[in-house]
Design an enzyme around this catalytic site. Sequence first.
Site, PDB file in Angstrom:
ATOM      1  N   SER A   1      47.593 103.028 100.459  1.00 61.61           N
ATOM      2  CA  SER A   1      48.010 103.139 102.038  1.00 61.61           C
ATOM      3  C   SER A   1      47.679 104.416 102.607  1.00 61.61           C
ATOM      4  O   SER A   1      47.917 104.482 103.716  1.00 61.61           O
ATOM      5  CB  SER A   1      49.620 102.849 102.041  1.00 61.61           C
ATOM      6  OG  SER A   1      50.422 103.856 101.438  1.00 61.61           O
TER       7      SER A   1
ATOM      8  N   ASP B   1      62.526  96.730  94.976  1.00 65.41           N
ATOM      9  CA  ASP B   1      62.021  95.914  93.795  1.00 65.41           C
ATOM     10  C   ASP B   1      62.545  96.640  92.414  1.00 65.41           C
ATOM     11  O   ASP B   1      62.633  96.156  91.404  1.00 65.41           O
ATOM     12  CB  ASP B   1      60.626  95.845  93.996  1.00 65.41           C
ATOM     13  CG  ASP B   1      59.756  96.961  94.017  1.00 65.41           C
ATOM     14  OD1 ASP B   1      59.806  97.746  95.302  1.00 65.41           O
ATOM     15  OD2 ASP B   1      58.962  97.337  93.214  1.00 65.41           O
TER      16      ASP B   1
ATOM     17  N   GLY C   1      62.969  97.397 100.514  1.00 67.53           N
ATOM     18  CA  GLY C   1      62.132  97.059  99.463  1.00 67.53           C
ATOM     19  C   GLY C   1      62.463  97.670  97.992  1.00 67.53           C
ATOM     20  O   GLY C   1      62.093  98.723  97.621  1.00 67.53           O
TER      21      GLY C   1
ATOM     22  N   LYS D   1      50.068 113.316  95.610  1.00 66.88           N
ATOM     23  CA  LYS D   1      49.122 112.545  95.068  1.00 66.88           C
ATOM     24  C   LYS D   1      47.852 113.144  94.653  1.00 66.88           C
ATOM     25  O   LYS D   1      47.258 112.828  93.612  1.00 66.88           O
ATOM     26  CB  LYS D   1      48.925 111.314  96.017  1.00 66.88           C
ATOM     27  CG  LYS D   1      49.842 110.282  96.371  1.00 66.88           C
ATOM     28  CD  LYS D   1      49.755 109.445  95.210  1.00 66.88           C
ATOM     29  CE  LYS D   1      50.726 107.982  95.653  1.00 66.88           C
ATOM     30  NZ  LYS D   1      50.823 107.072  94.685  1.00 66.88           N
TER      31      LYS D   1
ATOM     32  N   SER E   1      57.972 114.354  98.797  1.00 67.92           N
ATOM     33  CA  SER E   1      56.843 113.959  98.386  1.00 67.92           C
ATOM     34  C   SER E   1      55.625 114.311  99.086  1.00 67.92           C
ATOM     35  O   SER E   1      54.402 114.198  98.643  1.00 67.92           O
ATOM     36  CB  SER E   1      56.722 112.423  97.937  1.00 67.92           C
ATOM     37  OG  SER E   1      57.325 111.822  98.760  1.00 67.92           O
TER      38      SER E   1
ATOM     39  N   GLU F   1      64.431 104.441  96.672  1.00 64.97           N
ATOM     40  CA  GLU F   1      63.479 103.709  97.413  1.00 64.97           C
ATOM     41  C   GLU F   1      64.106 103.024  98.528  1.00 64.97           C
ATOM     42  O   GLU F   1      65.123 103.316  98.943  1.00 64.97           O
ATOM     43  CB  GLU F   1      63.113 102.331  96.474  1.00 64.97           C
ATOM     44  CG  GLU F   1      64.219 101.398  95.889  1.00 64.97           C
ATOM     45  CD  GLU F   1      63.722 100.421  95.107  1.00 64.97           C
ATOM     46  OE1 GLU F   1      62.447 100.386  94.791  1.00 64.97           O
ATOM     47  OE2 GLU F   1      64.337  99.796  94.480  1.00 64.97           O
TER      48      GLU F   1
END
Length: 326
Positions: free
Chosen positions: A80, A217, A215, A55, A311, A211
């Site tokens: 988060s 999506d 979850g 990030k 990650s 993922e």
Amino acid sequence: MESLPIAIDDVRAASQRLAGIAHRTPVLTSRTADARTGARLFFKAENLQRVGAFKFRGACNALAQFTPEQRKAGVLAYSSGNHAQAIALAAQLLGMTSVIVMPNDSPRAKLSATRGYQEGIAGSEVVLYDRNTESRETIGAAIARERGLTVIPPYDHAHVMAGQGTAALELIEETGPLDALLVCVGGGGLLSGCAVAAAAMSPGIKIHGVEPAAGDDVRQSLARGERVRIEVPATIADGAQTQQVGVLTFAVIQQLVSAIHTVTDAQLIATMRFMAERLKQVVEPTGCLAAAAALEGIVDLRGQRVGIIVSGGNVDLAQYGKWLGA
């Protein structure tokens, strides 16, 4: 093909901005992992990045492009944990105020680190909210309007996406062309940025998003051809507890990503253990998503040269010990 929100030139420009600021993280290999998968795996260790996650790349690239007026007012972000830390550190390096909206159940290590990066910067603070009953976007927008802050979202922003893509750019610069690339996906910033870089640098590469099974999506969205919104997923992969893929990120995923796969929490724990035992790396659950898809045989990679983005490594050590010892 429709024009995408970012191009390889944006990723290369981001790489130049990050030079000497972000770490050029190592690429790790494991003969045991290769034997298990029948592939040649290259792990890009973003758990060793500044703030312990990829990030920092997107946050730094975004804040580096602020105008003098924006820098003076400061930045607001919601996250988060990993984007929170990344924005807080990038803002500190630029002498900017940062206000971070974080869930009240964020891992203690991430909350503590975020506050640590804000020390000594006037006006900087963490604002907590309940992710099950409150909207971080609504809270953030209200604070930003009141204080004149610029909002940098965790994934649905072109500068953030381009910054995240530098992870894949560095990986392929080091390994040469790859047959496949596996990347975790929550909101899609890392996956979309890496997809743009990988498609340009390694033509014909198959790009896989991964993922949590709780979850899915993005998998649903890709199947339906439109963004699907879900309830907050119950998974230990807290960095992928997003409810809906971004608008900009989904546009890239639709064009460049071959498939979206899912892994269970049990598979994530098994992968955390493998990464600790075999590669001597502390990796958080979200950081293990891509590796789990390879090591658990979710994706058939036999005979291929495969890049895997690890990650992040920001995990509460007490909880980490419980998971590995279970």
